[in-house]
Structures are given as structure tokens and as C-alpha cells.
Design a protein around this motif. Structure first.
Motif, PDB file in Angstrom:
ATOM      1  N   CYS A  45       0.936  -1.280   0.074  1.00 16.28           N
ATOM      2  CA  CYS A  45      -0.025   0.015   0.020  1.00 16.28           C
ATOM      3  C   CYS A  45       0.826   1.385  -0.047  1.00 16.28           C
ATOM      4  CB  CYS A  45      -0.972   0.216   1.260  1.00 16.28           C
ATOM      5  SG  CYS A  45      -0.090   0.215   2.681  1.00 16.28           S
ATOM      6  N   LEU A  46       1.924   1.054   0.020  1.00 16.76           N
ATOM      7  CA  LEU A  46       3.350   2.285   0.237  1.00 16.76           C
ATOM      8  C   LEU A  46       2.979   3.332   1.210  1.00 16.76           C
ATOM      9  CD1 LEU A  46       3.229   2.508  -3.850  1.00 16.76           C
ATOM     10  CD2 LEU A  46       4.995   1.393  -2.083  1.00 16.76           C
ATOM     11  N   LYS A  47       2.144   3.159   2.328  1.00 14.08           N
ATOM     12  CA  LYS A  47       2.016   3.922   3.427  1.00 14.08           C
ATOM     13  C   LYS A  47       3.416   4.147   4.346  1.00 14.08           C
ATOM     14  CE  LYS A  47      -2.750   4.120   4.822  1.00 14.08           C
ATOM     15  NZ  LYS A  47      -3.595   3.383   4.032  1.00 14.08           N
ATOM     16  N   CYS A  48       4.130   3.008   4.160  1.00 19.26           N
ATOM     17  CA  CYS A  48       5.475   3.216   4.832  1.00 19.26           C
ATOM     18  C   CYS A  48       6.484   3.840   3.928  1.00 19.26           C
ATOM     19  CB  CYS A  48       6.023   1.566   5.114  1.00 19.26           C
ATOM     20  SG  CYS A  48       6.123   0.627   3.756  1.00 19.26           S
ATOM     21  N   TRP A  49       6.415   3.575   2.672  1.00 21.64           N
ATOM     22  CA  TRP A  49       7.264   4.277   1.736  1.00 21.64           C
ATOM     23  C   TRP A  49       7.170   5.616   1.871  1.00 21.64           C
ATOM     24  CZ3 TRP A  49       6.264   7.130  -2.630  1.00 21.64           C
ATOM     25  CH2 TRP A  49       7.523   7.639  -3.320  1.00 21.64           C
ATOM     26  N   THR A  59      11.447  -0.244  -3.414  1.00 22.53           N
ATOM     27  CA  THR A  59      10.203  -0.632  -4.196  1.00 22.53           C
ATOM     28  C   THR A  59      10.924  -1.108  -5.483  1.00 22.53           C
ATOM     29  OG1 THR A  59      10.163   1.569  -4.755  1.00 22.53           O
ATOM     30  CG2 THR A  59       8.686   0.711  -3.032  1.00 22.53           C
ATOM     31  N   GLY A  60      10.121  -1.991  -6.130  1.00 27.05           N
ATOM     32  CA  GLY A  60      10.215  -2.360  -7.431  1.00 27.05           C
ATOM     33  C   GLY A  60       9.277  -1.901  -8.505  1.00 27.05           C
ATOM     34  N   VAL A  65       6.501  -3.276  -2.763  1.00 21.84           N
ATOM     35  CA  VAL A  65       7.474  -3.263  -1.684  1.00 21.84           C
ATOM     36  C   VAL A  65       8.356  -4.483  -1.712  1.00 21.84           C
ATOM     37  CG1 VAL A  65       7.620  -3.074   1.033  1.00 21.84           C
ATOM     38  CG2 VAL A  65       5.933  -1.625  -0.375  1.00 21.84           C
ATOM     39  N   GLN A  66       9.635  -4.168  -1.781  1.00 24.89           N
ATOM     40  CA  GLN A  66      10.661  -5.417  -1.838  1.00 24.89           C
ATOM     41  C   GLN A  66      11.363  -5.730  -0.542  1.00 24.89           C
ATOM     42  OE1 GLN A  66      12.762  -4.564  -5.638  1.00 24.89           O
ATOM     43  NE2 GLN A  66      11.310  -5.792  -6.459  1.00 24.89           N
ATOM     44  N   GLY A  67      11.723  -4.560   0.317  1.00 27.46           N
ATOM     45  CA  GLY A  67      12.565  -4.755   1.433  1.00 27.46           C
ATOM     46  C   GLY A  67      12.704  -3.535   2.113  1.00 27.46           C
ATOM     47  N   ILE A  68      13.603  -3.681   2.980  1.00 32.78           N
ATOM     48  CA  ILE A  68      13.841  -2.425   3.788  1.00 32.78           C
ATOM     49  C   ILE A  68      15.424  -2.388   3.645  1.00 32.78           C
ATOM     50  CG2 ILE A  68      13.677  -1.317   6.002  1.00 32.78           C
ATOM     51  CD1 ILE A  68      11.110  -2.950   6.584  1.00 32.78           C
TER      52      ILE A  68
ATOM     53  N   LEU B   9       4.832   7.234  -8.080  1.00 33.43           N
ATOM     54  CA  LEU B   9       5.766   8.311  -7.562  1.00 33.43           C
ATOM     55  C   LEU B   9       7.050   7.386  -7.191  1.00 33.43           C
ATOM     56  CD1 LEU B   9       3.890  10.641  -5.194  1.00 33.43           C
ATOM     57  CD2 LEU B   9       4.878  11.044  -7.551  1.00 33.43           C
ATOM     58  N   THR B  10       6.781   6.092  -6.849  1.00 34.40           N
ATOM     59  CA  THR B  10       8.150   5.421  -6.355  1.00 34.40           C
ATOM     60  C   THR B  10       9.072   5.043  -7.505  1.00 34.40           C
ATOM     61  OG1 THR B  10       7.112   3.313  -7.066  1.00 34.40           O
ATOM     62  CG2 THR B  10       6.572   4.002  -4.839  1.00 34.40           C
ATOM     63  N   GLY B  11       8.501   5.501  -8.747  1.00 31.03           N
ATOM     64  CA  GLY B  11       9.568   5.313  -9.697  1.00 31.03           C
ATOM     65  C   GLY B  11      10.529   6.550 -10.082  1.00 31.03           C
TER      66      GLY B  11
END
Lengths: 119, 311
Positions: A45-49, A59-60, A65-68, B9-11
Motif C-alpha cells: 500500500c506504500l504507506k511506509c514508503w 520498491t520495485g 515493496v521489496q524490502g527495507i 511516484l515510487t519510480g
């Protein structure tokens, strides 16, 4: 100055000229708490990102989300607090004492001389 | 304004890079990072002295992917004015063809107090730039001193809570309204309660021709004495208690962008932070000061909503 110590002419001007050069600084060394991502529970959901102050959520393709990134993660715990599915848990770094290398390696903060040598 | 799609936006590369030395759980890098997410053009960044400036430019490292200029504490507004004017002059001579956006940032010390004169001048002259204030309500870089943004009753090292005084005695000034009084096209106030609101507001600020000012309340875990992980929760309390109204001023018209569905008393916001612990200490609850805080909040909300555009 004598004895081989650098003169002021040898030092970089009082200006930081290299963009994003701080990416060699392992702020992960500060961490006392470590977030653990459970990929099974993560729904990306990308809330952490979006809330991570240290850009440590990796992220990929398509924002999955792929990892921290433990190289930069300072262990503030915001990611776990905002996670709606409980996919991120927080554990003390002392749980990982027996790991050969707790973080991903690389230059450490304080190795300023080495970096200046590369410029 | 367009829809914000976080997935897309992540990209995108962000002008603020990893490896900065802000404290764990600091709200300031989050605020700036989210602010930059809303921008599509290349950006030039000017910083006033403060935590974020210091921690992103620790010699010889830089955490900026964008051109970054720091001059001093008091002149981010003047410095960005010069950069904007130089870009205009060079564009006229066809040395630049692409569109560039200009962003200046400062903490509340560099914005409310020390940098206020240069910011006021820059807003009045009408340069095309966006000023972002990451407001943690005190001088954190030097050790939690009071600032013009510190709210009443907060315990700081220069307004300590003790027998003689219950923390800061004065009310914080309302810089968002002071900026709006410069009759600039866009002024906004938000916090980290909702990233989409922040991204949308900064995008609008950047896309508005002329000066724009965005005031973002960010928690400082050390000063506010909160658990760093509670950052978003505290910001929600600030918005839901109306302690920090979420609104924008578009060409002089006030638009409230978030009206709490279930408003909470400001006491909940105060109680969540250690800097107000003296109000609740040892059974001797300072009801008078809590009521005073509520009265301050109610008065500001009243002022704000009376001016609201009916939409």
C-alpha cells in the motif's frame, strides 16, 4: 604546515560539490531497533514508503515493496506504526548480535578522509 | 489539481537523497521528501540554516540531487530571490530553455524569527518561488529553545516549566496568516497526517506563478518528547484537535481542506507529548492552562472558518 599535512589549498572548498554523496554514509549504524518485513502480509500500500524519513523502503516494478534498506534505516519504527496489515514488526538489534555483519557493509560515517581521497 | 498516484511516484527520483543525518523519526525529511514528490520540473533548492540544512550537507557529503544553496540563517528568502532573478536574466539571454522550479525551505527558527525579514521581502517582491517551512515549533538544532512558533505552555530550555512559570507564556504567532497578508497567490498549512494532502498542496504551490508559502507542522521527537514511531498519530491529533488547521489561502480566499469528522479536545494532543507533561503532572492538572490552549484553538478556528469560501 610541514610534515606532509595537507594545506588549505589541498582541501575541498567549503562547498559540498558532489550531489547525493551522502549515499555512502551508513546511517543504519545508528539503529537500535530493526524493522522486519513479512512479505506474505505486505499488500504494497506504500504507506511506509511515503512516510519513511530515510527513504529505506525498497520498491520495485509498479511500486511493489521489496524490502527495507538496512544500510540507511535508523530504526525509528514509523513504518511499523503506519502499516495497516501488521506486515512490519520491530525487534531490538541485540537479537541479531550473532550475525556476521548486521548491516549490508560499505563505507561508515567518519571515513571522511577516504572519500576526500576519491574526489 | 491532478490526482496523486503514490505508486507512480515510487519510480521517480527525489531531490533529497539517502544518508542524511536527521534524527531517527524526524518529521522534517519526511515533509520535504513528500513535498518534492509533487514536483515534475527540475528544482533548485535553497535552505536556511537549521537541522535539515546542517544534516543534509555534512562536509564533504551532500544529500541533495538537486542544485542546493545555503547562505545563512536569515536570508533564505533573499538567496532564493537572487537565484530566481538570475535564472530569469539567463533565460532572457537564451542560456536556459527548460523550466526550473525554485524551492526555499527553513525551519520555524529560520522562517518565523531569523529569516522573517528576507522572506517577507521576497514575498512582497513577488518572485516565482515556493517557500516551505518545516515547523517543529522551536530551535531544535541548538537544543530546544523557544521560538516564535512555540505554542503557549510548551516546556523549552529557554521557557522552562517550573515553579515560577508553566513553560512558554506567550502564544505562537500565526505565520500562515502573516504570509497570506502579503497578498500572495497561494498560502497553505498542513502536517504529516495525510501525505496526499501535503503532496497536492506543494504541487499547487509550485505550479502557482508568483510566490507561495507552505507551513508544515512536523514533530521533533526529542523536543516534543514523543516516541518517534508515533509521528503520524501525533500529526493526526494536531489536525483532529484543530490545533493545526489544515487549510489553504488561494488568492486571498480561505479554504479549509480538512474538517475533522470527530474533533478531539486539544487536551488529547497536549497529553500525548512530554513537552506538556507539567500540565498533567502529579495529579495537579493545570486545568486553567488546558482551557487556555482550547480557547486559543477555538478562537483561531473561528477566525478561519468565518473567512471560509462557501464551496
Amino acid at each position: 604546515m610541514s610534515g606532509g599535512a595537507p594545506c588549505w589549498q589541498d582541501i575541498l572548498p567549503g562547498t559540498v560539490t558532489l550531489g547525493e554523496s551522502s549515499r555512502v554514509v551508513e546511517t543504519g549504524l545508528w539503529r537500535s531497533l530493526r524493522p522486519i518485513l513479512d512479505v506474505e502480509k505486505c499488500v504494497s500500500c506504500l504507506k511506509c514508503w511515503v512516510q519513511c524519513p530515510d527513504m529505506s523502503i525498497q520498491t520495485g516494478e509498479g511500486g511493489a515493496v521489496q524490502g527495507i534498506d538496512m544500510f540507511f534505516c535508523k530504526g525509528c519504527g514509523i513504518c511499523a506504526a503506519v502499516c495497516p496489515t501488521g506486515a512490519i514488526s520491530i525487534r531490538p538489534e541485540s537479537d541479531f548480535q550473532d550475525e556476521a555483519d548486521a548491516s549490508s557493509g560499505g563505507a561508515s560515517p567518519g571515513k571522511v578522509g577516504e572519500l576526500v581521497g576519491q574526489l | 489539481m491532478g490526482v496523486v498516484n503514490v505508486r507512480e511516484l515510487t519510480g521517480k527520483s527525489n531531490p533529497l537523497a539517502e544518508g542524511h543525518r536527521m534524527c531517527p523519526g524526524c518529521g522534517a525529511p519526511t515533509a520535504l521528501r513528500q513535498a518534492f514528490m509533487g514536483m515534475d520540473s527540475p528544482v533548485v533548492v535553497v535552505g536556511a540554516t537549521g537541522c535539515l540544512e546542517v544534516s543534509t550537507t555534512v562536509y564533504p557529503y551532500s544529500s541533495w540531487r538537486a542544485p542546493f544553496l545555503h547562505v545563512a540563517f536569515e536570508n533564505a528568502g533573499a538567496a532564493v530571490s537572487g537565484v530566481v532573478a538570475a535564472h530569469r536574466a539567463m533565460s532572457r539571454k537564451k542560456l536556459f530553455r527548460e523550466e526550473i522550479k525554485f524551492v526555499a525551505f527553513g525551519g520555524d527558527g529560520g522562517t518565523y524569527d531569523i529569516g522573517f525579514q528576507s522572506l517577507s521581502g521576497a514575498l512582497e517582491r513577488g518572485h516565482d518561488f515556493t517557500y516551505i517551512c518545516y515547523n517543529n515549533q522551536g530551535y531544535m538544532n541548538t537544543g530546544a529553545q523557544r521560538s516564535g512558533a512555540t505554542p503557549r505552555s510548551a516546556n523549552t530550555t529557554t521557557s522552562p516549566a517550573g515553579i515560577l512559570a508553566p513553560g512558554k507564556l506567550q502564544r505562537a504567532k500565526n505565520l500562515t496568516e502573516i504570509a497570506a497578508a502579503h497578498n500572495i497567490p497561494y498560502v497553505a498549512q498542513t502536517t504529516l497526517h495525510d501525505p496526499l494532502d501535503l503532496i497536492r498542496k506543494v504541487r499547487r504551490a509550485v505550479e502557482t506563478p508568483g510566490p507561495a508559502f507552505v507551513n508544515i507542522l512536523v514533530p521533533c521527537a526529542l523536543f516534543w518528547k514523543i516516541n518517534p514511531a508515533d509521528q503520524v498519530k501525533i500529526c493526526r491529533l494536531a489536525a483532529d484537535s484543530k490545533f493545526w488547521p489544515i487549510y489553504e489561502v488561494v488568492n486571498g480566499e480561505r479554504v479549509v481542506s480538512y474538517t475533522p469528522k470527530k474533533p478531539v479536545p486539544v487536551e488529547d494532543f497536549l497529553r500525548a507529548q512530554g513537552r506538556y507533561a507539567h500540565l498533567f503532572a502529579g495529579g495537579g492538572v493545570r486545568r486553567d492552562l488546558i482551557d487556555q490552549a482550547q480557547a486559543d484553538v477555538d478562537a483561531e478556528w473561528e477566525n478561519l472558518t468565518q473567512n471560509r469560501r462557501s464551496s
